[in-house]
Design an enzyme around this catalytic site. Sequence first.
Site, PDB file in Angstrom:
ATOM      1  N   ILE A 136       8.981   3.389  -8.933  1.00 54.19           N
ATOM      2  CA  ILE A 136      10.063   2.432  -8.693  1.00 54.19           C
ATOM      3  C   ILE A 136       9.614   0.982  -8.808  1.00 54.19           C
ATOM      4  O   ILE A 136      10.435   0.086  -8.827  1.00 54.19           O
ATOM      5  CB  ILE A 136      10.791   2.671  -7.335  1.00 54.19           C
ATOM      6  CG1 ILE A 136       9.802   2.904  -6.198  1.00 54.19           C
ATOM      7  CG2 ILE A 136      11.781   3.802  -7.459  1.00 54.19           C
ATOM      8  CD1 ILE A 136      10.471   3.217  -4.858  1.00 54.19           C
ATOM      9  N   GLY A 137       8.338   0.775  -8.894  1.00 55.91           N
ATOM     10  CA  GLY A 137       7.902  -0.610  -9.054  1.00 55.91           C
ATOM     11  C   GLY A 137       6.404  -0.732  -8.978  1.00 55.91           C
ATOM     12  O   GLY A 137       5.689   0.245  -8.775  1.00 55.91           O
ATOM     13  N   LYS A 169       3.273   3.968  -1.694  1.00 48.74           N
ATOM     14  CA  LYS A 169       2.605   2.866  -2.362  1.00 48.74           C
ATOM     15  C   LYS A 169       1.159   3.270  -2.610  1.00 48.74           C
ATOM     16  O   LYS A 169       0.422   3.579  -1.677  1.00 48.74           O
ATOM     17  CB  LYS A 169       2.682   1.626  -1.474  1.00 48.74           C
ATOM     18  CG  LYS A 169       2.180   0.385  -2.137  1.00 48.74           C
ATOM     19  CD  LYS A 169       2.694  -0.855  -1.427  1.00 48.74           C
ATOM     20  CE  LYS A 169       2.405  -2.062  -2.273  1.00 48.74           C
ATOM     21  NZ  LYS A 169       3.149  -3.228  -1.861  1.00 48.74           N
ATOM     22  N   GLY A 222       3.282  -4.037  -8.263  1.00 51.81           N
ATOM     23  CA  GLY A 222       2.876  -5.436  -8.205  1.00 51.81           C
ATOM     24  C   GLY A 222       1.400  -5.536  -8.498  1.00 51.81           C
ATOM     25  O   GLY A 222       0.812  -4.652  -9.127  1.00 51.81           O
ATOM     26  N   GLY A 223       0.811  -6.624  -8.025  1.00 51.91           N
ATOM     27  CA  GLY A 223      -0.578  -6.910  -8.315  1.00 51.91           C
ATOM     28  C   GLY A 223      -1.575  -5.909  -7.785  1.00 51.91           C
ATOM     29  O   GLY A 223      -2.589  -5.649  -8.425  1.00 51.91           O
ATOM     30  N   MET A 224      -1.297  -5.330  -6.617  1.00 50.13           N
ATOM     31  CA  MET A 224      -2.315  -4.473  -6.027  1.00 50.13           C
ATOM     32  C   MET A 224      -1.952  -3.001  -5.921  1.00 50.13           C
ATOM     33  O   MET A 224      -2.805  -2.180  -5.609  1.00 50.13           O
ATOM     34  CB  MET A 224      -2.715  -5.005  -4.646  1.00 50.13           C
ATOM     35  CG  MET A 224      -1.574  -5.138  -3.669  1.00 50.13           C
ATOM     36  SD  MET A 224      -2.085  -5.802  -2.069  1.00 50.13           S
ATOM     37  CE  MET A 224      -2.646  -4.314  -1.270  1.00 50.13           C
ATOM     38  N   ALA A 225      -0.706  -2.684  -6.187  1.00 48.28           N
ATOM     39  CA  ALA A 225      -0.298  -1.296  -5.990  1.00 48.28           C
ATOM     40  C   ALA A 225       0.887  -0.911  -6.861  1.00 48.28           C
ATOM     41  O   ALA A 225       1.579  -1.763  -7.415  1.00 48.28           O
ATOM     42  CB  ALA A 225       0.060  -1.087  -4.520  1.00 48.28           C
ATOM     43  N   VAL A 284       4.429   1.570  -6.721  1.00 47.46           N
ATOM     44  CA  VAL A 284       5.301   2.191  -5.727  1.00 47.46           C
ATOM     45  C   VAL A 284       6.108   3.315  -6.380  1.00 47.46           C
ATOM     46  O   VAL A 284       6.673   3.136  -7.467  1.00 47.46           O
ATOM     47  CB  VAL A 284       6.258   1.150  -5.100  1.00 47.46           C
ATOM     48  CG1 VAL A 284       7.167   1.802  -4.065  1.00 47.46           C
ATOM     49  CG2 VAL A 284       5.471   0.007  -4.456  1.00 47.46           C
ATOM     50  N   ASP A 343       2.720 -12.869   2.560  1.00 51.89           N
ATOM     51  CA  ASP A 343       3.247 -12.715   1.195  1.00 51.89           C
ATOM     52  C   ASP A 343       4.777 -12.613   1.238  1.00 51.89           C
ATOM     53  O   ASP A 343       5.380 -11.783   0.566  1.00 51.89           O
ATOM     54  CB  ASP A 343       2.620 -11.494   0.519  1.00 51.89           C
ATOM     55  CG  ASP A 343       2.839 -11.459  -0.994  1.00 51.89           C
ATOM     56  OD1 ASP A 343       3.147 -12.524  -1.577  1.00 51.89           O
ATOM     57  OD2 ASP A 343       2.706 -10.380  -1.591  1.00 51.89           O
TER      58      ASP A 343
HETATM   59  P1  ATP Z   1       3.048  -7.691  -5.141  1.00 57.11           P
HETATM   60  O1  ATP Z   1       2.202  -6.469  -5.209  1.00 57.11           O
HETATM   61  O2  ATP Z   1       2.455  -8.857  -5.820  1.00 57.11           O
HETATM   62  O3  ATP Z   1       3.462  -7.955  -3.710  1.00 57.11           O
HETATM   63  P2  ATP Z   1       5.699  -6.692  -5.521  1.00 57.11           P
HETATM   64  O4  ATP Z   1       6.056  -7.078  -4.134  1.00 57.11           O
HETATM   65  O5  ATP Z   1       6.706  -6.931  -6.581  1.00 57.11           O
HETATM   66  O6  ATP Z   1       4.394  -7.413  -5.970  1.00 57.11           O
HETATM   67  P3  ATP Z   1       5.304  -4.034  -4.559  1.00 57.11           P
HETATM   68  O7  ATP Z   1       5.275  -4.501  -3.172  1.00 57.11           O
HETATM   69  O8  ATP Z   1       4.216  -3.151  -5.010  1.00 57.11           O
HETATM   70  O9  ATP Z   1       5.251  -5.193  -5.596  1.00 57.11           O
HETATM   71  O10 ATP Z   1       6.708  -3.345  -4.830  1.00 57.11           O
HETATM   72  C1  ATP Z   1       7.178  -3.123  -6.116  1.00 57.11           C
HETATM   73  C2  ATP Z   1       8.649  -2.776  -6.085  1.00 57.11           C
HETATM   74  O11 ATP Z   1       8.842  -1.485  -5.514  1.00 57.11           O
HETATM   75  C3  ATP Z   1       9.512  -3.693  -5.248  1.00 57.11           C
HETATM   76  O12 ATP Z   1       9.852  -4.832  -5.939  1.00 57.11           O
HETATM   77  C4  ATP Z   1      10.691  -2.803  -4.929  1.00 57.11           C
HETATM   78  O13 ATP Z   1      11.617  -2.797  -6.005  1.00 57.11           O
HETATM   79  C5  ATP Z   1      10.062  -1.432  -4.819  1.00 57.11           C
HETATM   80  N1  ATP Z   1       9.809  -1.044  -3.420  1.00 57.11           N
HETATM   81  C6  ATP Z   1       8.791  -1.472  -2.630  1.00 57.11           C
HETATM   82  N2  ATP Z   1       8.858  -0.906  -1.411  1.00 57.11           N
HETATM   83  C7  ATP Z   1       9.944  -0.088  -1.418  1.00 57.11           C
HETATM   84  C8  ATP Z   1      10.561   0.780  -0.441  1.00 57.11           C
HETATM   85  N3  ATP Z   1      10.062   0.915   0.784  1.00 57.11           N
HETATM   86  N4  ATP Z   1      11.672   1.477  -0.801  1.00 57.11           N
HETATM   87  C9  ATP Z   1      12.172   1.327  -2.051  1.00 57.11           C
HETATM   88  N5  ATP Z   1      11.660   0.527  -3.009  1.00 57.11           N
HETATM   89  C10 ATP Z   1      10.549  -0.166  -2.718  1.00 57.11           C
HETATM   90 MG    MG Z   2       5.889  -6.136  -2.474  1.00 59.99          MG
HETATM   91 MG    MG Z   3       3.084  -6.759  -2.434  1.00 58.07          MG
END
Ligand code: ATP
Ligand code: MG
Ligand code: MG
Length: 289
Positions: free
Chosen positions: A14-15, A37, A17-20, A22, A131
Amino acid sequence: GKVLGGRYEILEKIGGGGMALVYKAKCRLLNRYVAVKILRSEFTGDEEFIKKFKRESQAAASLSHPNIVSIYDVGMEDDIYYIVMEYIKGQTLKELIKSKGALGIEYATNISLQIASALEHAHTNHIVHRDIKSHNIMIREDGTVKVTDFGIARAVSSSTITNTGNIIGSVHYFSPEQARGGYTDEKSDIYSLGVVMYELVTGRIPFEGETPISVALKHIQEEPERPRSINSKIPKSLEDIIMKAMEKDVSQRYNSVSEIIDDLKQSLIMPNGDFVKKNKVLDENTKVI
Ligand code: ATP
Ligand code: MG
Ligand code: MG
């Protein structure tokens, strides 16, 4: 798909970011969806990082608040580190603003209050997010705000710059002290909350630039364009709250999130003393808390 911990069946991504990354997953034992995550493999060899990841996962899991995504579990398996959390059906605040632009004042204030409430709870428990940004704020379909990545961002390191030179977190939301790579505390979250509030009412972030460094420098040196010059519907009282949260000088900035909450609530009071829109549907299904 792959099953982690003998119970979390990994479904779609579903997504990331920089470190993980999801994933949506299904817990086979409780028969419910969860979000998993998974730490990017670049980080799994870093012992210091893993230690912090564990410590901060515990910190995040100690928080229990309606506006904070719940942490259910953590695990390590085949060199994979993962954290299991509440699955949020909805969209991120970044996506919402991208599709709708600046939000109405009452709706924006309502969202700000819910984020502030999450931060107040964390700060009371001595946990700093570090963050706060619109990508880390999810809006559930029923209008409930859920702040994600609590404490996890903190696992990165005490500095905002990794040993490989990468900047962790989004520089667009960095406080001046974070932008300098220095010490960060609750006051940094307050600044980042100010940036998110700015984004909510103007539809844009205060500073942009070609490189992370140029954005960081603007947070340190440049005054943002006044929210009311971008959106004339913004009341002066709300602009004042945003600008005080975004004060570059920490001694001039709000001291606590509780003060922001008091001022936000005050800004909703109409001249006749009534509380604006109490229990009134504001935007689709969202009610004032
Ligand atoms: P960074 O790692 O730099 O913080 P980010 O916040 O975009 O970047 P993640 O925190 O890894 O990355 O999350 C990526 C995406 O996954 C989010 O933008 C969101 O759309 C989805 N996501 C994160 N947590 C949840 C959750 N608990 N339930 C549903 N979707 C989620
Ligand atoms: Mg995030
Ligand atoms: Mg993050």
